[in-house]
Design a protein around this motif. Structure first.
Motif, PDB file in Angstrom:
ATOM      1  N   MET A  46      37.658  48.083  55.145  1.00  0.00           N
ATOM      2  CA  MET A  46      38.408  48.435  53.949  1.00  0.00           C
ATOM      3  C   MET A  46      37.618  49.641  53.258  1.00  0.00           C
ATOM      4  SD  MET A  46      38.943  44.855  52.159  1.00  0.00           S
ATOM      5  CE  MET A  46      39.317  43.579  53.136  1.00  0.00           C
ATOM      6  N   THR A  47      38.444  50.358  52.591  1.00  0.00           N
ATOM      7  CA  THR A  47      37.966  51.379  51.755  1.00  0.00           C
ATOM      8  C   THR A  47      37.422  50.635  50.464  1.00  0.00           C
ATOM      9  OG1 THR A  47      40.024  51.754  50.481  1.00  0.00           O
ATOM     10  CG2 THR A  47      39.852  53.130  52.646  1.00  0.00           C
ATOM     11  N   LEU A  48      36.419  51.456  49.736  1.00  0.00           N
ATOM     12  CA  LEU A  48      36.248  50.821  48.398  1.00  0.00           C
ATOM     13  C   LEU A  48      37.108  50.546  47.544  1.00  0.00           C
ATOM     14  CD1 LEU A  48      33.904  50.091  46.717  1.00  0.00           C
ATOM     15  CD2 LEU A  48      33.531  52.453  45.989  1.00  0.00           C
ATOM     16  N   LYS A  49      38.422  51.353  47.411  1.00  0.00           N
ATOM     17  CA  LYS A  49      39.409  51.091  46.571  1.00  0.00           C
ATOM     18  C   LYS A  49      40.112  49.677  46.969  1.00  0.00           C
ATOM     19  CE  LYS A  49      43.679  53.410  45.061  1.00  0.00           C
ATOM     20  NZ  LYS A  49      44.453  54.441  45.012  1.00  0.00           N
ATOM     21  N   GLU A  50      40.174  49.695  48.503  1.00  0.00           N
ATOM     22  CA  GLU A  50      41.124  48.474  48.872  1.00  0.00           C
ATOM     23  C   GLU A  50      40.194  47.139  48.540  1.00  0.00           C
ATOM     24  OE1 GLU A  50      43.362  50.428  52.646  1.00  0.00           O
ATOM     25  OE2 GLU A  50      41.229  49.459  52.927  1.00  0.00           O
ATOM     26  N   ALA A  51      38.923  47.442  48.739  1.00  0.00           N
ATOM     27  CA  ALA A  51      37.918  46.056  48.661  1.00  0.00           C
ATOM     28  C   ALA A  51      38.102  45.792  46.901  1.00  0.00           C
ATOM     29  CB  ALA A  51      36.319  46.518  48.785  1.00  0.00           C
ATOM     30  N   ILE A  52      38.295  46.586  46.006  1.00  0.00           N
ATOM     31  CA  ILE A  52      38.228  46.498  44.615  1.00  0.00           C
ATOM     32  C   ILE A  52      39.553  45.752  44.362  1.00  0.00           C
ATOM     33  CG2 ILE A  52      38.442  47.650  42.517  1.00  0.00           C
ATOM     34  CD1 ILE A  52      36.361  49.621  43.289  1.00  0.00           C
ATOM     35  N   ARG A  53      40.439  46.216  44.930  1.00  0.00           N
ATOM     36  CA  ARG A  53      42.026  45.740  44.673  1.00  0.00           C
ATOM     37  C   ARG A  53      41.950  44.164  45.036  1.00  0.00           C
ATOM     38  NH1 ARG A  53      45.948  44.385  41.937  1.00  0.00           N
ATOM     39  NH2 ARG A  53      47.830  44.052  42.853  1.00  0.00           N
ATOM     40  N   LEU A  54      41.326  43.755  46.331  1.00  0.00           N
ATOM     41  CA  LEU A  54      41.430  42.510  46.899  1.00  0.00           C
ATOM     42  C   LEU A  54      40.449  41.784  46.049  1.00  0.00           C
ATOM     43  CD1 LEU A  54      42.141  40.760  49.041  1.00  0.00           C
ATOM     44  CD2 LEU A  54      39.829  41.406  50.396  1.00  0.00           C
ATOM     45  N   GLN A  56      40.233  41.987  42.770  1.00  0.00           N
ATOM     46  CA  GLN A  56      40.975  41.750  41.664  1.00  0.00           C
ATOM     47  C   GLN A  56      41.884  40.997  41.760  1.00  0.00           C
ATOM     48  OE1 GLN A  56      42.799  45.500  40.786  1.00  0.00           O
ATOM     49  NE2 GLN A  56      40.945  46.345  39.527  1.00  0.00           N
ATOM     50  N   LEU A  57      42.499  40.621  43.041  1.00  0.00           N
ATOM     51  CA  LEU A  57      43.479  39.767  43.276  1.00  0.00           C
ATOM     52  C   LEU A  57      42.841  38.272  43.694  1.00  0.00           C
ATOM     53  CD1 LEU A  57      45.892  41.692  45.868  1.00  0.00           C
ATOM     54  CD2 LEU A  57      46.507  41.016  43.447  1.00  0.00           C
ATOM     55  N   THR A  58      41.838  38.033  44.243  1.00  0.00           N
ATOM     56  CA  THR A  58      41.185  36.935  44.629  1.00  0.00           C
ATOM     57  C   THR A  58      39.974  36.497  43.811  1.00  0.00           C
ATOM     58  OG1 THR A  58      39.448  38.218  46.063  1.00  0.00           O
ATOM     59  CG2 THR A  58      41.488  37.529  47.226  1.00  0.00           C
ATOM     60  N   GLY A  59      39.483  37.172  43.100  1.00  0.00           N
ATOM     61  CA  GLY A  59      38.583  36.809  42.212  1.00  0.00           C
ATOM     62  C   GLY A  59      37.234  36.800  42.819  1.00  0.00           C
ATOM     63  N   PHE A  60      37.005  37.311  44.084  1.00  0.00           N
ATOM     64  CA  PHE A  60      35.631  37.771  44.629  1.00  0.00           C
ATOM     65  C   PHE A  60      35.058  38.734  43.905  1.00  0.00           C
ATOM     66  CE2 PHE A  60      37.571  35.525  48.536  1.00  0.00           C
ATOM     67  CZ  PHE A  60      36.629  34.699  48.790  1.00  0.00           C
ATOM     68  N   THR A  61      33.573  38.673  43.879  1.00  0.00           N
ATOM     69  CA  THR A  61      33.017  39.830  43.548  1.00  0.00           C
ATOM     70  C   THR A  61      32.812  40.744  44.853  1.00  0.00           C
ATOM     71  OG1 THR A  61      30.644  39.086  44.237  1.00  0.00           O
ATOM     72  CG2 THR A  61      31.664  38.688  41.729  1.00  0.00           C
ATOM     73  N   LEU A  62      32.537  42.115  44.487  1.00  0.00           N
ATOM     74  CA  LEU A  62      32.099  43.152  45.797  1.00  0.00           C
ATOM     75  C   LEU A  62      31.082  42.400  46.630  1.00  0.00           C
ATOM     76  CD1 LEU A  62      32.731  46.618  44.240  1.00  0.00           C
ATOM     77  CD2 LEU A  62      34.337  45.443  45.745  1.00  0.00           C
ATOM     78  N   GLU A  64      30.020  39.433  46.953  1.00  0.00           N
ATOM     79  CA  GLU A  64      30.356  38.465  47.919  1.00  0.00           C
ATOM     80  C   GLU A  64      31.353  38.997  49.053  1.00  0.00           C
ATOM     81  OE1 GLU A  64      30.958  34.614  44.786  1.00  0.00           O
ATOM     82  OE2 GLU A  64      32.624  36.037  44.857  1.00  0.00           O
ATOM     83  N   LEU A  65      32.205  39.706  48.858  1.00  0.00           N
ATOM     84  CA  LEU A  65      32.885  40.312  49.922  1.00  0.00           C
ATOM     85  C   LEU A  65      32.152  40.960  51.006  1.00  0.00           C
ATOM     86  CD1 LEU A  65      35.973  40.426  50.802  1.00  0.00           C
ATOM     87  CD2 LEU A  65      36.048  42.737  49.483  1.00  0.00           C
ATOM     88  N   SER A  66      31.115  41.737  50.438  1.00  0.00           N
ATOM     89  CA  SER A  66      30.242  42.634  51.247  1.00  0.00           C
ATOM     90  C   SER A  66      29.727  41.611  52.282  1.00  0.00           C
ATOM     91  CB  SER A  66      29.512  43.648  50.696  1.00  0.00           C
ATOM     92  OG  SER A  66      28.334  42.836  49.966  1.00  0.00           O
ATOM     93  N   LYS A  67      29.156  40.783  51.842  1.00  0.00           N
ATOM     94  CA  LYS A  67      28.409  39.619  52.678  1.00  0.00           C
ATOM     95  C   LYS A  67      29.104  38.640  53.792  1.00  0.00           C
ATOM     96  CE  LYS A  67      24.612  39.044  49.146  1.00  0.00           C
ATOM     97  NZ  LYS A  67      24.132  38.158  48.454  1.00  0.00           N
ATOM     98  N   MET A  68      30.331  39.067  53.555  1.00  0.00           N
ATOM     99  CA  MET A  68      31.356  38.200  54.612  1.00  0.00           C
ATOM    100  C   MET A  68      31.123  38.815  56.116  1.00  0.00           C
ATOM    101  SD  MET A  68      34.538  37.137  52.340  1.00  0.00           S
ATOM    102  CE  MET A  68      34.567  35.850  51.276  1.00  0.00           C
TER     103      MET A  68
END
Length: 68
Positions: A46-54, A56-62, A64-68
């Motif tokens: 994902m791009t940073l913009k896509e990760a930020i949008r995701l 916003q939609l899911t409630g994850f933090t960046l 948390e998402l980066s550790k997946m």
């Protein structure tokens, strides 16, 4: 769509936020369903913009998402 160990928690969180399917998430992210599957199974694509949008939609933090 295959759901890997990374995609399943993201989709579960989407369900909690009333996004009921991969298709609905893909539509909100402006992705095709195959692209959504690929990016959810490997969030590093994902791009940073896509990760930020995701986030916003899911409630994850960046973080948390980066550790997946």
């Amino acid at each position: 769509m295959r759901t890997g160990k990374t995609a399943r928690p993201i989709l579960n969180r989407c369900s909690e936020r009333h996004i009921e399917s991969l298709g609905e998430l893909a539509e909100r992210m402006n992705w095709s369903i195959p692209t959504a599957s690929k990016k959810l199974n490997n969030p590093m694509c994902m791009t940073l913009k896509e990760a930020i949008r995701l986030c916003q939609l899911t409630g994850f933090t960046l973080e948390e998402l980066s550790k997946m």
